[in-house]
Design a protein around this motif. Structure first.
Motif, PDB file in Angstrom:
ATOM      1  N   PRO A  45       0.811  -1.218   0.000  1.00  0.00           N
ATOM      2  CA  PRO A  45       0.000   0.000   0.000  1.00  0.00           C
ATOM      3  C   PRO A  45       0.842   1.266   0.000  1.00  0.00           C
ATOM      4  N   VAL A  46       2.010   1.215   0.653  1.00  0.00           N
ATOM      5  CA  VAL A  46       2.837   2.415   0.760  1.00  0.00           C
ATOM      6  C   VAL A  46       3.517   2.739  -0.563  1.00  0.00           C
ATOM      7  N   VAL A  47       4.032   1.738  -1.247  1.00  0.00           N
ATOM      8  CA  VAL A  47       4.694   2.000  -2.530  1.00  0.00           C
ATOM      9  C   VAL A  47       3.693   2.555  -3.538  1.00  0.00           C
ATOM     10  N   SER A  48       2.453   2.087  -3.498  1.00  0.00           N
ATOM     11  CA  SER A  48       1.432   2.633  -4.390  1.00  0.00           C
ATOM     12  C   SER A  48       1.103   4.071  -4.031  1.00  0.00           C
ATOM     13  N   LEU A  49       1.058   4.377  -2.738  1.00  0.00           N
ATOM     14  CA  LEU A  49       0.781   5.744  -2.305  1.00  0.00           C
ATOM     15  C   LEU A  49       1.901   6.694  -2.741  1.00  0.00           C
ATOM     16  N   VAL A  50       3.140   6.282  -2.561  1.00  0.00           N
ATOM     17  CA  VAL A  50       4.269   7.141  -2.936  1.00  0.00           C
ATOM     18  C   VAL A  50       4.313   7.329  -4.452  1.00  0.00           C
ATOM     19  N   PHE A  51       4.163   6.250  -5.198  1.00  0.00           N
ATOM     20  CA  PHE A  51       4.228   6.359  -6.652  1.00  0.00           C
ATOM     21  C   PHE A  51       3.031   7.142  -7.198  1.00  0.00           C
ATOM     22  N   GLY A  52       1.843   6.932  -6.630  1.00  0.00           N
ATOM     23  CA  GLY A  52       0.686   7.707  -7.060  1.00  0.00           C
ATOM     24  C   GLY A  52       0.841   9.183  -6.763  1.00  0.00           C
ATOM     25  N   SER A  53       1.427   9.522  -5.622  1.00  0.00           N
ATOM     26  CA  SER A  53       1.679  10.929  -5.292  1.00  0.00           C
ATOM     27  C   SER A  53       2.686  11.540  -6.260  1.00  0.00           C
ATOM     28  N   TYR A  54       3.684  10.755  -6.640  1.00  0.00           N
ATOM     29  CA  TYR A  54       4.666  11.237  -7.627  1.00  0.00           C
ATOM     30  C   TYR A  54       3.987  11.565  -8.958  1.00  0.00           C
ATOM     31  N   LEU A  55       3.107  10.683  -9.413  1.00  0.00           N
ATOM     32  CA  LEU A  55       2.406  10.939 -10.667  1.00  0.00           C
ATOM     33  C   LEU A  55       1.513  12.169 -10.573  1.00  0.00           C
ATOM     34  N   TYR A  56       0.852  12.349  -9.422  1.00  0.00           N
ATOM     35  CA  TYR A  56      -0.022  13.519  -9.259  1.00  0.00           C
ATOM     36  C   TYR A  56       0.775  14.814  -9.307  1.00  0.00           C
ATOM     37  N   ILE A  57       1.892  14.852  -8.609  1.00  0.00           N
ATOM     38  CA  ILE A  57       2.726  16.056  -8.605  1.00  0.00           C
ATOM     39  C   ILE A  57       3.252  16.351 -10.008  1.00  0.00           C
ATOM     40  N   CYS A  58       3.673  15.306 -10.710  1.00  0.00           N
ATOM     41  CA  CYS A  58       4.228  15.517 -12.043  1.00  0.00           C
ATOM     42  C   CYS A  58       3.181  16.006 -13.033  1.00  0.00           C
ATOM     43  N   ILE A  59       1.981  15.444 -12.992  1.00  0.00           N
ATOM     44  CA  ILE A  59       0.982  15.799 -14.000  1.00  0.00           C
ATOM     45  C   ILE A  59       0.363  17.170 -13.720  1.00  0.00           C
ATOM     46  N   ASN A  60       0.193  17.530 -12.472  1.00  0.00           N
ATOM     47  CA  ASN A  60      -0.490  18.785 -12.159  1.00  0.00           C
ATOM     48  C   ASN A  60       0.465  19.957 -11.946  1.00  0.00           C
ATOM     49  N   TRP A  61       1.660  19.712 -11.489  1.00  0.00           N
ATOM     50  CA  TRP A  61       2.596  20.800 -11.224  1.00  0.00           C
ATOM     51  C   TRP A  61       3.643  20.946 -12.323  1.00  0.00           C
ATOM     52  N   LEU A  62       4.122  19.813 -12.837  1.00  0.00           N
ATOM     53  CA  LEU A  62       5.184  19.861 -13.844  1.00  0.00           C
ATOM     54  C   LEU A  62       4.673  19.593 -15.259  1.00  0.00           C
ATOM     55  N   HIS A  63       3.434  19.141 -15.379  1.00  0.00           N
ATOM     56  CA  HIS A  63       2.809  18.846 -16.675  1.00  0.00           C
ATOM     57  C   HIS A  63       3.619  17.837 -17.487  1.00  0.00           C
ATOM     58  N   ILE A  64       4.096  16.808 -16.807  1.00  0.00           N
ATOM     59  CA  ILE A  64       4.765  15.694 -17.468  1.00  0.00           C
ATOM     60  C   ILE A  64       4.073  14.399 -17.041  1.00  0.00           C
ATOM     61  N   HIS A  65       4.400  13.319 -17.721  1.00  0.00           N
ATOM     62  CA  HIS A  65       3.800  12.000 -17.454  1.00  0.00           C
ATOM     63  C   HIS A  65       2.293  12.005 -17.715  1.00  0.00           C
ATOM     64  N   PHE A  66       1.849  12.681 -18.794  1.00  0.00           N
ATOM     65  CA  PHE A  66       0.406  12.705 -19.045  1.00  0.00           C
ATOM     66  C   PHE A  66      -0.117  11.301 -19.367  1.00  0.00           C
ATOM     67  N   ASP A  67       0.698  10.480 -20.025  1.00  0.00           N
ATOM     68  CA  ASP A  67       0.264   9.124 -20.357  1.00  0.00           C
ATOM     69  C   ASP A  67       0.305   8.217 -19.142  1.00  0.00           C
ATOM     70  N   GLU A  68       1.408   8.268 -18.396  1.00  0.00           N
ATOM     71  CA  GLU A  68       1.572   7.383 -17.241  1.00  0.00           C
ATOM     72  C   GLU A  68       0.592   7.722 -16.119  1.00  0.00           C
ATOM     73  N   ALA A  69       0.330   9.025 -15.915  1.00  0.00           N
ATOM     74  CA  ALA A  69      -0.508   9.453 -14.794  1.00  0.00           C
ATOM     75  C   ALA A  69      -1.981   9.137 -15.010  1.00  0.00           C
ATOM     76  N   PHE A  70      -2.427   9.034 -16.278  1.00  0.00           N
ATOM     77  CA  PHE A  70      -3.834   8.747 -16.514  1.00  0.00           C
ATOM     78  C   PHE A  70      -4.084   7.302 -16.926  1.00  0.00           C
ATOM     79  N   SER A  71      -3.098   6.629 -17.481  1.00  0.00           N
ATOM     80  CA  SER A  71      -3.284   5.197 -17.740  1.00  0.00           C
ATOM     81  C   SER A  71      -3.402   4.435 -16.435  1.00  0.00           C
ATOM     82  N   SER A  72      -2.813   4.963 -15.367  1.00  0.00           N
ATOM     83  CA  SER A  72      -2.923   4.310 -14.062  1.00  0.00           C
ATOM     84  C   SER A  72      -4.348   4.351 -13.525  1.00  0.00           C
ATOM     85  N   LEU A  73      -5.115   5.366 -13.898  1.00  0.00           N
ATOM     86  CA  LEU A  73      -6.472   5.517 -13.366  1.00  0.00           C
ATOM     87  C   LEU A  73      -7.493   4.642 -14.106  1.00  0.00           C
TER      88      LEU A  73
END
Length: 1020
Positions: free
Chosen positions: A895-923
């Motif tokens: 559960p923790v590794v998923s939380l950390v990795f999911g938080s990384y994707l959220y920060i990247c997609i909303n703040w840095l505007h990168i990982h648009f494919d990785e951050a939404f394919s996960s959802l």
């Protein structure tokens, strides 16, 4: 006075049809599914445990806050691990494995924690009895099934009993039976303990229970043990003595109830445990024999006709779920990666299927190429046609779009007036037909299945048929232009090219029907001549992102010879290179740009593409210079997972022309909000990521087990002192990893390299390194904290003598010490069984109990390492220790590794505007689906409507209108009023009722100003 209103019986008020549905499931033989037994056992366990222990539980909460906090922490971790599987169907899969895995190691952990013996739950007694009852039940039922199958083969049993039981079903039933026997026996069998235990009340902070409140409902609830005693004495009392059953006198398990555990010799009373076990086994065997001999007669009181009608009403389509892109156990994803590597290294620049198509073309240069140019629509006065892309992912989403495409017309209420949009005579699909890789299975299950449900193929069409001489026109149709049904043309996407276009050629270019849509197409690219001087060019970009020289030659000659000045061209590609080039800061599609700018010269009015799974429209801002393309549309919402729109909100220019965003679906605000799901739902959507995440975290801390010196953390007096010592120990472990831990350091360095490479290449190297370091640091800190928490829990139990006190076989040794007291054996039966099995009987139980007791094995080995060093362990001992540690660390870490990795994707997609494919394919979002419907009207103008549904139904039922409509044997499905087989189970969620227009505009045939309108809610 009479009344026309009939009286409603009591059974009718209980909705007995619903009761029958609950009690009789859809499987052929109900006894093979232990759902009802599980429910009964759980209810019985809760009743017995709660009746005995409510008052004791209140007292224990007051006295042992520390241990109950550990319980809360332990159950919390196990809940977060198992939360993705709650409510899912029990079946042989990772989900089912996780359930049993959780039960195993959770019970093994709780077994060693305090407070259960005083609450009346003897864990050692229950576990030891459970193992023996389970093994005995499995052996007995296997023997019974072997005998039964033998009788079936020789004809002594009815042939209705044709299906063999699954081993998993037998094991599951035996597990439920052993749990029931243990719980009931522990609360009803040992009557001496129950009589001696008195209700003790102490003053505590639970002041709501007082002596003067015994008449309240709470005090009555707390005294449920009186009701329980009555149940035990009536239902689970001894059933007699061995003398009553002379044939079984030497094979019976004896009880201790006659003299309350103080007998001088063995008791002659038959144990309630034996009678309860025999009752359950007898019921199972009786139910099995009756079911296999008489079929459905006893469990399904409906007549055959009524049952068949009920079954048809409950029919549901079998749609595949959205592709799990982060699955660590999916063979399809590994095959996709392999196919991609092969395609890039072998096909790109070396072998190209487009070259093969050109080589196989028998038409000479300069002649009309009928395999590539289709003009069968040119004589129509007007034309409706549709565009969609990126289908073939989840079945629910793909079918929702296909259902809308198949309807004879779609009626939409706009501002009080009804807008009718007829079905398109032509369907254009912009690639990526099936995910994650092209294969016969993915094309048939993810593409053809939803479309065939939406619009059935003609009766004479066969799935295995190969069209070698296209177009294979329907019966009675002499020319393609005379066919009045919907047609379909498709271009391949990058996913279709992963196998070198093999599957696409087989299922698109060599088949004639996609559901009820006729496919005359022969090549992977084409040109369509439409009414009112409109054209559609379908390009095949392959994996290059550009057309090859053969396509370029065909289209340039077509422009010179066929496309006149004043004509309008729609260019359809899979990739929207105007957005992707801007995002990646790259330049692609040079041949396409050359064709548009230097050959079409302003005649390209519209470009449509997919690949990005959202809808966006950009229209040019008028200038004095030339405009190569007036409108740019991306619509990849045909069924695949959703892509964000807010990461492309700053797109402004393409080919030197300024553009503005006219429509976006979902809106920029909704897109940013959806990205938050990576923090909250990453593991729920991607629980198969556990396999990768748990192993990565274990490698990071592998060399730091065990932590032998943790007493200073527990000896601190204040909370701040505990926390300070804890994090100081975490830092010391990190320094140990850098200085002396080769395995963990190598894992951390490898993870850092992967994390840096994972960052998109559009970011500078310095920023990529910084992002990668921060990402890995978060994972490493989380892994070290979890490692220390696990070691602290073990250390606390060791200090309180709960673990590591008796060796590897603690549970078995305790069982043998009390075996003679609870289950005397005056006839020496156990000794004879041990002799007959050559010692396997006690050895199997011994090592089975040892394998169960993982915490004890881990603690004993840990103590040996801390005293004598790692060198004292053999290789087998080291493997056993690290395996026992991994079993628990995996539960804590996933559960923790998923939380950390999911938080990384959220920060990247909303703040840095990168990982648009990785951050939404996960959802894996199936909602927000759309397609675009075009209309060439009598004036030659192109009307554009984009239709969308916000929410996709998850449950379907047989459409009563489709079922009710008469069907002619040779009738084409597009002539039906209700062509689609399934409708949403909840009528208000059906796409036909929720569809809306999110964008609408008109492209004039002449140079008049275009008229555009869109739903104001789609752009923010």
């Amino acid at each position: 006075m009479g009344s026309d209103v009939q009286s409603v019986g009591f059974l009718d008020t209980l909705k007995m049809e619903r009761v029958r549905t609950i009690l009789t499931h859809t499987y052929p033989y109900p006894h093979e599914h232990s759902r009802h037994a599980v429910i009964a056992v759980v209810v019985g366990c809760l009743f017995f445990i709660s009746s005995d222990n409510i008052s004791t539980l209140i007292e224990k909460l007051d006295n042992n806050i520390k241990w109950w906090s550990m319980y809360a922490c332990l159950f919390g971790f196990f809940y977060f691990f198992s939360s993705p599987f709650i409510g899912k169907t029990i079946k042989p899969s990772y989900s089912n494995f996780s359930r049993w895995y959780i039960v195993w190691i959770l019970v093994a952990a709780v077994y060693h924690l305090p407070s259960f013996q005083s609450m009346g739950v003897d864990m050692r007694m229950n576990l030891s009895l459970g193992f023996n009852v389970f093994v005995t039940s499995v052996l007995f039922l296997l023997f019974f099934h072997i005998i039964f199958i033998g009788l079936w083969y020789i004809g002594l049993v009815s042939r209705v009993a044709g299906r063999r039981p699954a081993i998993l079903t037998i094991l599951q039933n035996c597990a439920v039976l052993s749990v029931a026997c243990c719980v009931f026996y522990s609360h009803c069998g040992n009557r001496a303990i129950l009589r001696d235990r008195q209700l003790v009340r102490r003053n505590s902070w639970f002041n709501f229970w007082k002596k003067d409140e015994r008449n309240t409902w709470l005090s009555k609830f707390l005294r449920m043990n009186e009701l329980k005693d009555q149940v035990c004495s009536s239902w689970f009392a001894p059933v007699g003595s061995a003398s009553d059953y002379p044939l079984l006198s030497k094979w019976v398990i004896y009880g201790e109830l006659a003299c309350n555990g103080a007998c001088a010799g063995p008791s002659d009373e038959i144990s309630p445990l034996y009678s309860l076990w025999a009752t359950f086994i007898g019921l199972y065997i009786a139910n099995y024999v009756v079911e296999r001999s008489t079929g459905w007669a006893l469990t399904h009181p409906l007549s055959v006709e009524e049952h068949q009608k009920s079954k048809e009403k409950q029919m549901k389509p079998y749609f595949l779920d959205m592709v799990p892109w982060y699955s660590g156990t999916s063979a399809d994803l590994f095959k996709t990666v392999f196919d991609l590597l092969v395609s890039v290294t072998v096909f790109v620049g070396r072998f190209d299927m487009r070259m093969m198509q050109a080589a196989m073309d028998k038409v000479h240069d300069g002649a009309e190429q009928k395999d590539l140019l289709y003009d069968n629509f040119v004589e129509k006065d007007d034309l409706w046609f549709d565009f969609m892309a990126d289908t073939g992912d989840g079945g629910n989403s793909s079918y929702s779009v296909a259902r809308l495409l198949a309807q004879p017309s779609i009626n939409i209420n706009r501002d009080g007036s009804m807008l009718k949009l007829p079905r398109g005579d032509l369907l254009l699909i912009g690639g990526d037909l099936a995910y994650p890789n092209p294969s016969a299975f993915t094309y048939e299950r993810r593409l053809f299945c939803p479309f065939e449900y939406a619009l059935q193929p003609p009766p004479w069409s066969k799935q295995e048929h190969i069209a070698v001489d296209k177009p294979e026109l329907p019966r009675g149709v002499s020319e393609l232009k005379n066919y009045d049904g919907p047609q379909c043309f498709v271009i391949p996407g990058n996913h279709d090219w992963f196998d070198g276009l093999h599957t696409f050629m087989r299922y698109i270019c060599h088949k004639s029907w996609l559901g009820g849509w006729f496919m005359p197409q022969k090549k992977s690219y084409f040109a369509l001549q439409l009414p009112k001087r409109w054209w559609v060019f379908g390009f095949d970009l392959a994996l290059h992102g550009d057309i090859d020289v053969y396509q370029f030659k065909f289209f340039t000659e077509l422009i010179k010879n066929k496309v006149r000045d004043g004509d309008s061209v729609i260019i359809m590609t899979h990739e929207p290179n105007w957005l992707l080039d801007w995002y990646w800061n790259d330049v692609s599609g040079k041949n396409v740009a050359h064709l548009i700018c230097d050959y079409l010269k302003g005649r390209c009015k519209l470009r449509v593409a997919g690949d990005l799974h959202h809808y966006m429209r950009h229209s040019f801002i008028k200038t004095d210079g030339p405009v190569p393309v007036q409108h740019l549309i991306v619509n990849g919402c045909g069924g695949a997972f959703l892509h964000p729109t807010h990461t492309f909100s700053n797109f402004k220019k393409f080919c030197g022309v300024s553009y503005e965003t006219k429509a976006a679906y979902p809106s920029f605000e909704d897109s940013s909000r959806i990205a938050l799901g990576n923090i909250l739902k990453f593991r729920k959507k991607n629980w198969q990521f556990d396999f990768i995440g748990g192993i990565i975290y274990f490698i990071l801390v592998f060399s730091m087990f065990p932590q032998c010196k943790l007493g200073h953390i527990l000896r601190e007096d204040s909370f701040s002192g505990h926390m300070g010592s804890f994090f100081q120990t975490v830092w010391n472990a990190f320094m140990y990893m850098l200085g002396r831990s080769y395995v963990s350091l190598a894992g951390a360095v490898l993870l850092l390299i992967v994390a840096v490479i994972f960052v998109p290449s559009k970011v500078s190297r310095k920023k990529r390194l910084m992002i990668g370091v921060l990402h890995v640091s978060a994972h490493l800190a989380a892994a070290l904290i979890l490692m220390l928490l696990l070691e602290l829990g073990v250390e606390m139990c060791v200090q309180h003598k709960l673990l590591g006190t008796s060796g590897y076989h603690t549970l078995y040794q305790w069982y043998r010490s009390v075996e003679s007291e609870h289950f005397p054996d005056p006839t020496g039966l156990r000794a004879r069984i041990e002799q007959w099995t050559f010692g396997l009987y006690p050895a199997c139980i011994k090592y089975f109990m040892s394998a169960f007791d993982v915490p004890e094995v881990m603690a004993v080995t840990r103590n040996n390492i801390c005293k004598n060093g790692m060198e004292s362990l053999s290789r087998v001992g080291a493997v056993i220790y690290y395996a026992s540690v991994f079993l628990y660390f995996w539960v804590f870490s996933t559960p923790v590794v998923s939380l950390v990795f999911g938080s990384y994707l959220y920060i990247c997609i909303n703040w840095l505007h990168i990982h648009f494919d990785e951050a939404f394919s996960s959802l894996r979002i199936a909602n927000y689906k759309s397609f675009t419907r075009f209309h060439i009207n009598s004036d030659g103008d192109l009307e554009v409507y984009t239709l969308a549904v916000d929410r996709v139904p998850k449950a379907w039922k047989l459409d009563p209108e489709w079922d009710r409509e008469p069907k002619q044997p040779e009738q084409m499905s597009h002539l039906r009023k209700f062509p689609s087989k399934w409708s949403a189970a909840a009528g208000q969620q059906d796409p036909l009722h929720t569809v809306k227009i999110v964008d609408q505009f008109v492209i004039r045939q002449t140079d008049k100003t275009d008229v555009g309108a869109s739903d104001g809610s789609v752009i923010s």
